[in-house]
Design an enzyme around this catalytic site. Structure first.
Site, short mmCIF file in Angstrom:
data_model
loop_
_atom_site.label_atom_id
_atom_site.label_comp_id
_atom_site.label_asym_id
_atom_site.label_seq_id
_atom_site.Cartn_x
_atom_site.Cartn_y
_atom_site.Cartn_z
N GLY A 181 0.79 -1.23 0.00
CA GLY A 181 0.00 0.00 0.00
C GLY A 181 0.82 1.28 0.00
CB SER A 207 4.22 -10.80 -5.18
OG SER A 207 4.27 -9.56 -4.51
CB SER A 212 1.67 -1.77 -6.02
OG SER A 212 2.60 -2.75 -6.44
CG ASP A 269 -5.70 -6.72 1.10
OD1 ASP A 269 -5.67 -7.89 1.52
OD2 ASP A 269 -4.69 -6.05 0.86
#
Lengths: 520, 520
Positions: A181, A207, A212, A269
């Site tokens: 975030g 990842s 993002s 989320d």
């Protein structure tokens, strides 16, 4: 017709982890069995069975009436050649759908329910609609902490699990992870070489970006190969103690990847899902000691100190039950970390910090040292409170840079450095003032619109941060891109809000994250 | 490239009410803008705008790199010719997604929130995943009665609404509706001619089967045309006072149809959604007085008397606020009604009852008379309790049959009567005993598998019902089909459970539906 058997046809549609089966509306099987659009069907071929969702087509070019079309995902899973015969029939709902319905109705699920659901999800027996139902039914306060524990266990159990102790006779496997975030928050690429230089084993799997503008794997890929088979990772970890690889090549917590494919477009989320997702991936990757970065801020994922404490306790509860040593650190999430947002720009920031460049962004350096220090304190020979100093010594001495270069060489160094996107524009302050807000979500969106992470050099380069004073017309940041259309989209987006708020010095929001006495 | 403009291509995939946009992975727009699979995109052409979900394709036959593919639904909505230029860009989430997220988080929604959500749903701005999220988040006890009221109002407001008073100067518009779940429950085709013969106006719009083996529209279509434009319906209602048309030609409560496309595969049909769905459709169709059939039984939609009472109160609350006169009747839902299950077989039962054939199924006759009587009691000139007798007189005198023939002729009589499917098999009792259970769900499934409702003559013909005594080897029912493959599927299904339970006479479940003193 007597038997519902048709030759397989590969239909080149990327259904993003959903098994889709295509039949022509005039196919005798559709006619006879009364199949309906979106019905569940079972396909058998090659000794394998697959559950998919039926899409009815009217176009012979996609699938003629006497063939059985399979989406890329379904084709891959069935593993049968085009033209081979496959049997199709109506499918019963997957066995765990009854448990899903009980969860939707508000019941608490037992361990075996969650294992059954996760197994069906990992085997791609859930449709997108059923996945969305599961994600919503387990959202927010719908899972208690034992359900989160069992969900995490089930997600670990359905995939591969790396056992580093057995593989390379290692002791503790350390790692550092952020819940995400915060744009530019590329501390992993600093923490890994620092703690590896201290002698700890940190073979990190990361990842790629999901929502993002850059994931650690995307940013590392600017410098080195990241798609490494497990054997290569082991060799690299043995040789350097560190590694910064993409985690997608190992089949770790496959149900998590499938759930993310629905959570992402829904923008959901929730705490339970986040804990299960992160801890299942980490434990499957063989991590034994984890420092977790929990940023708090008005535009971060966690927006209040009380929410952060609740989330921290949930992580701690599940980690303890699964015998993962966890140190969860609540950090300052009021604004992006560093200057660059986007793979090339973030890689530049990281290398400046490693090189002790005077231009290096100090917030990124400080945060990386703090987190690396917490990892180093997992070392039983290090006194509590000494980690930060040890990390700083490693960084200042150049040992972290040397370690990073060793890791890059071991993974496979990129031939020529990539540059920031060649076209772009600057965004300037509309008036004199102090920066009192930098919107993480807005700046991430602008960087993505400019092309990041697919376009490695695209993104945003910040010139000023919270609390700094600017004059009207002074540049706040530069948007980099490679393509005109991207730049135009980004310009339109900036026109609807540039992500910066100016005001008076006393309006700068206080950092409410750091605990008193925390070493920084 | 400078502008994201591509020629339209029609992609013949039936996405069942979801707008899907196809772009090739090598399309410069995908490359440049970093579009991801399942991203929301906005397409503009022909002066119209459409929000859709992106599917990335790898096959030029589906969509070449320089074209913009649209699914059948999207193509129809945009209404532009193939080859015409369309502009594509990343879409903002629809405005009401914030309200959806608040509902997922457990908030109560306000009237304006529900209107915004329903408007976005009706305009096809929600993806299947978002629709599933809404359906789950509003499931079970998640909607209070005022939220159900506002959801119903919003669903009425987004579609057409028929005003019979204005159209044909009518008084009350009466109707009868069942919440569904009971095979063979074809009372509407008896209630409409009876109450029309009494002089009440009952221009009924019905649905086709969604998950059942036959809807009223499917069954009526065996006898007459049902796809009638609104003007034809008005003429028929003026001439005969009755009508039995398919409701899909009028654009009544379009959001309901879209929600059903997700509720169906999820198998979710919660009280709030059921009330909003039924009442929005009825009020939009101009109904002013409604008798509602609520069957209760162990394999019905409603399984206990207390659940039936709760559902009844919710229907009554919302109906009263929307000034719909509602008489909700809790009925016996322990087993199918009549003998036939499937369009042709059910039409046969209906015509036998109308003709006062001694072979006519008495349970269907009794239930239809009871419901018709309740409708007739909406007539201010009829004393409470007299409705049943009036209905019986109309039926026994042949006036109901004459009225039905007038309605069939007005709608357009089918040239030749359709016959039950020519192939089939009988299912026999495995032992001597009394029928103590007839599973509604199982028999509906067997009838569907045999081909109903698409194959009009397919289905199940029941020979015995609850409480009857059978000998080993005696036929319980016959399965009718048209195609060998269907019959084979049905045979396999029957092999896993034939839907009948035999036992001792005292084990026959008591009917817990009928209220004491209720006229039957």
């Amino acid at each position: 017709m007597s038997e519902p058997i048709l030759p397989i046809r590969r239909v080149g549609i990327d259904t993003w982890r959903e098994n889709v089966v295509f039949l022509h509306r005039d196919c005798p099987v559709v006619r006879a069995a009364g199949f309906q659009a979106l019905a569940k069907v079972r396909v058998q071929a090659n000794g394998k069975t697959l559950i998919g969702v039926l899409n009815v087509v009217d176009d012979d070019a996609i699938c003629p009436p006497c063939e059985l079309g399979l989406s890329e995902e379904a084709f891959r899973r069935l593993g049968a050649e085009p033209g081979r015969p496959a049997r199709i029939e109506q499918a019963e709902p997957p066995p765990s759908i009854a448990a899903l319905h009980r969860k939707i109705a508000g019941d608490r699920l037992e361990e075996h329910d969650l294992h059954a659901i996760v197994q069906d999800i990992a085997a791609a027996r859930y449709s997108k609609i059923e996945l969305a139902a599961f994600v919503v039914a387990t959202n927010q306060f719908e899972l208690d902490r034992d359900e989160v524990l069992h969900l995490t266990e089930a997600m670990i159990a359905t995939g591969q699990r790396i056992d580093w102790q057995r593989e390379i006779g290692a002791g503790p496997i350390v790692d550092k992870h952020c819940i995400g975030g915060i744009p530019g928050n590329r501390t992993s690429m600093l923490v890994v070489p620092i703690v590896a230089a201290h002698g700890m084993l940190c073979p990190k799997t990361s990842s790629r970006a999901i929502t993002s503008p850059a994931g650690t794997a995307d940013t590392m890929e600017v410098l080195a190969e990241v798609e490494l088979p497990l054997d290569r990772m082991k060799d690299i970890a043995r040789a350097t103690h560190g590694c910064l690889a993409w985690g997608g090549t190992a089949d770790l917590s496959p149900a998590d990847d499938i759930l993310i494919s629905v959570e992402r477009p829904l923008g959901i989320d929730s705490p339970g899902q986040m804990v299960a997702s992160i801890l299942s991936k980490k434990i499957a990757a063989g991590v034994t000691h984890l420092v977790l970065d929990l940023p708090v801020g008005p535009t971060a994922k966690v927006r209040s100190m009380s929410a952060a404490q609740r989330l921290k306790r949930l992580f701690e509860y599940v980690a303890a039950r699964l015998r993962l040593e966890l140190d969860a650190v609540i950090t300052d999430g009021r604004q992006p970390i560093g200057r660059g947002i986007g793979p090339v720009l973030e890689a530049r920031d990281v290398m400046q910090v490693l090189a002790n460049d005077p231009q290096a962004p100090q917030d990124l350096r400080q945060k990386a040292l703090r987190l690396a220090g917490r990892v180093i304190e997992f070392d039983p020979d290090v006194r509590g409170g000494d980690g930060y100093r040890i990390a700083r010594d490693i960084l200042d001495s150049g040992r972290a840079l040397a370690k990073m270069n060793a890791i890059i060489d071991a993974q496979g160094r990129r031939a020529e450095p990539q540059q920031p996107g060649a076209i772009g524009f600057e965004v300037t302050a509309p008036a004199d003032g102090t920066v009192i807000g930098v919107d993480n979500l807005r700046l991430a969106r602008i960087a993505r619109t400019s092309g990041a992470p697919q376009v490695r050099g695209a993104g945003v380069d910040l010139f000023v941060k919270l609390g700094e004073t600017v004059r009207a017309g002074q540049p706040l940041y530069r948007v980099h891109a490679q393509f005109d259309a991207d730049l135009e989209f980004a310009r339109q987006l900036v026109g609807r809000g540039n992500g910066f708020t100016l005001g008076a010095p006393e309006q700068v929001p206080r950092e409410f994250a750091s605990a008193p006495g925390d070493v920084r």
